[in-house]
Scaffold this active site. Structure first.
Site, short mmCIF file in Angstrom:
data_model
loop_
_atom_site.label_atom_id
_atom_site.label_comp_id
_atom_site.label_asym_id
_atom_site.label_seq_id
_atom_site.Cartn_x
_atom_site.Cartn_y
_atom_site.Cartn_z
NE ARG A 173 11.44 -64.51 10.36
CZ ARG A 173 10.78 -63.96 11.39
NH1 ARG A 173 10.75 -62.65 11.54
NH2 ARG A 173 10.16 -64.72 12.28
NE ARG A 217 7.35 -58.98 24.31
CZ ARG A 217 7.27 -58.83 23.00
NH1 ARG A 217 7.78 -57.77 22.42
NH2 ARG A 217 6.70 -59.76 22.26
CG ASP A 222 1.73 -59.21 15.72
OD1 ASP A 222 1.78 -59.61 16.90
OD2 ASP A 222 2.72 -59.20 14.96
CE LYS A 249 2.60 -61.80 20.57
NZ LYS A 249 3.73 -62.40 19.86
NE ARG A 294 0.13 -55.95 21.25
CZ ARG A 294 0.96 -56.17 20.24
NH1 ARG A 294 0.83 -57.28 19.53
NH2 ARG A 294 1.90 -55.30 19.93
C1 S3P Z 1 7.18 -62.06 14.98
C2 S3P Z 1 6.45 -63.07 15.51
C3 S3P Z 1 5.30 -62.89 16.41
C4 S3P Z 1 4.74 -61.48 16.33
C5 S3P Z 1 5.81 -60.42 16.32
C6 S3P Z 1 6.81 -60.65 15.20
C7 S3P Z 1 8.34 -62.39 14.14
O1 S3P Z 1 5.71 -63.12 17.73
O2 S3P Z 1 3.85 -61.24 17.40
O3 S3P Z 1 5.21 -59.13 16.15
O4 S3P Z 1 8.83 -61.52 13.41
O5 S3P Z 1 8.79 -63.54 14.19
P1 S3P Z 1 5.78 -64.63 18.31
O6 S3P Z 1 6.54 -65.41 17.35
O7 S3P Z 1 6.46 -64.56 19.65
O8 S3P Z 1 4.34 -65.03 18.45
#
Ligand code: S3P
Length: 432
Positions: free
Chosen positions: A27, A119, A310, A337, A341
């Site tokens: 981010r 995905r 996660d 994922k 998983r």
């Molecule tokens: C993440 C959000 C999660 C997580 C991923 C990182 C993020 O995914 O599983 O490892 O940085 O916003 P989702 O938002 O699709 O659940």
């Protein structure tokens, strides 16, 4: 292919430092690239996923300089790239960049590796298209051809799935849309974006259950410091739990939308202490000490999942050690994922002797069961490989050796994972 043989171990001891947070690093880099001027990101994660984000941003015109643990990003002058934008294994990179590009006067083709190409992307293309972006995909999967527009319109959107990636993708598009985008989540997902964007000058309001995002503003550069990744710390919390040990993990991000795993273990009977609590750039952090505890099985359902999404593979592993039945449901998202998983955890823990049943959105696990060594696969998924390494250390029934087919993928989120793990093992890797 990097095969690894792991012998069971007695205990872990001491303290560890985990890598910087992956979600916060992604981010910070993307927001910096959108802001006009130079931002400083301290303690950036140089794991493969976050390097994919930096390379992608470079190809979109951001100027990026690395100095030690920090990165300096000059943004604000992004343009259509000359080539495909490669997002590697990283869903966060592809989904967030798609939202960013959607609201800008530029176009790009976003591509990923084999896992990312499987995905689902409809979850972002659908709301972004409703805002006016033009996006083509391969029947809902990558590659994505994104044609952005500087006149997106605000939408009112209730998210059908709990996903921080989808939420952030829409929020980034909303920053460049005309009007106020209203976004509602049924179950809250990680909120790093809402905590960080105000440092870049963006403002949000809560309006009832909705997050209101005002479009049309410009981001300004910021200074951000990234805490340790709770999801990486979770592997060491698990090591301590599985090996009945005392262990401290330092400088870990403690954002409550991320620490659901610790809360879940607390419900199962885990004793732990948190010290040196700090607060920096909107994010809480501290040192976690895991104490020796006896765990009991518990039920976890949809409301519990987003804050530990996660870590569910680790919860399944821990449940093999807890007394009684653990039921994990509402985690269907695990199927999409880096690998499936649910299938991955079920098939490999079963090989190691776990009393585990798979459900459409989770597992039913009966414990305690002594795990045994086996030849297992991590499906090229970093979190499955790290979970299996801990299962291997906790083996308490012959054979005492586990072979994992390919462990190179740990560098996606945790370069140096095995080095850090070896440092805290008591005695040699070997039979307990
Ligand atoms: C993440 C959000 C999660 C997580 C991923 C990182 C993020 O995914 O599983 O490892 O940085 O916003 P989702 O938002 O699709 O659940």
């Amino acid at each position: 292919m990097k095969k690894l043989r792991i012998k069971s171990a007695k205990a872990v001891r001491g303290s560890v430092q985990v890598p910087p947070d992956k979600s916060i690093s992604h981010r910070a880099a993307i927001f910096a690239a959108m802001a006009n001027g130079e931002s400083e990101i301290r303690n950036y994660l140089f794991g493969e996923d976050c390097l994919s984000t930096l390379n992608a941003l470079k190809s979109l015109g951001a100027i990026i300089r690395r100095r030690g643990k920090n990165v300096y990003i000059t943004g604000g002058k992004l343009k259509s790239p000359a080539r495909d934008v490669y997002c590697g294994n990283s869903g966060t990179t592809m989904r967030l960049l798609c939202g960013m590009i959607a609201g800008m006067n530029m176009s790009a083709k976003l591509v990923g590796d084999r896992s990312l190409s499987k995905r689902p992307m409809e979850r972002i293309t659908s709301p972004l298209t409703a805002m006016g972006a033009r996006i083509k995909s391969r029947r809902g999967f990558p590659p994505l051809f994104v044609r952005g527009s500087s006149d997106l319109r605000a939408i009112k959107y209730i998210m059908p799935i709990a996903s921080a990636q989808v939420k952030t993708s829409i929020m980034l598009a909303a920053l460049n849309a005309s009007g106020e985008t209203m976004l509602k989540e049924k179950i809250p997902s990680r909120d790093h974006t809402a905590r960080m964007l105000p440092f870049f000058g963006a403002r949000f309001k809560k309006k009832g259950d909705f997050l209101a995002i005002e479009g049309g503003g410009k981001l300004k550069p910021a200074k951000i410091s990234v805490p340790g990744d709770f999801s990486s710390a979770a592997f060491f919390i698990t090591a301590a739990v599985m090996l009945q040990s005392v262990l401290t993990i330092k400088n870990v991000g403690l954002n409550p939308t991320r620490t659901g795993f610790l809360k879940a273990l607390g419900k199962m009977g885990l004793k732990y202490r948190i010290k040196n609590r700090r607060y920096s750039y909107g994010e809480p952090s501290g040192d976690i000490t895991v104490l020796k505890s006896v765990l009991r099985g518990m039920d976890f359902s949809a409301d519990d999942i987003p804050a530990m999404i996660d870590e569910v593979p680790l919860l399944a592993l821990v449940a093999t050690k807890a007394r009684g039945i653990s039921l994990i449901t509402g985690a269907e998202e695990l199927r999409v994922k880096e690998c499936d998983r649910i299938e991955g955890v079920f098939s490999q823990l079963k090989k190691m002797g776990a009393d585990i049943e798979k459900l459409p959105g989770g597992f039913r696990i009966k414990g305690p069961t002594p795990l045994r060594g086996a030849s297992v696969t991590g499906f090229g998924d970093h979190r499955i490989v790290m979970m299996l390494s801990l299962a291997a250390l906790a083996v308490r029934s012959a054979p005492y050796v586990t072979v994992i087919d390919d462990v190179s993928c740990v560098k996606i989120s945790f370069p140096g994972f095995f080095r850090t793990l070896k440092k805290i093992l008591v005695g040699k890797w070997g039979r307990p």
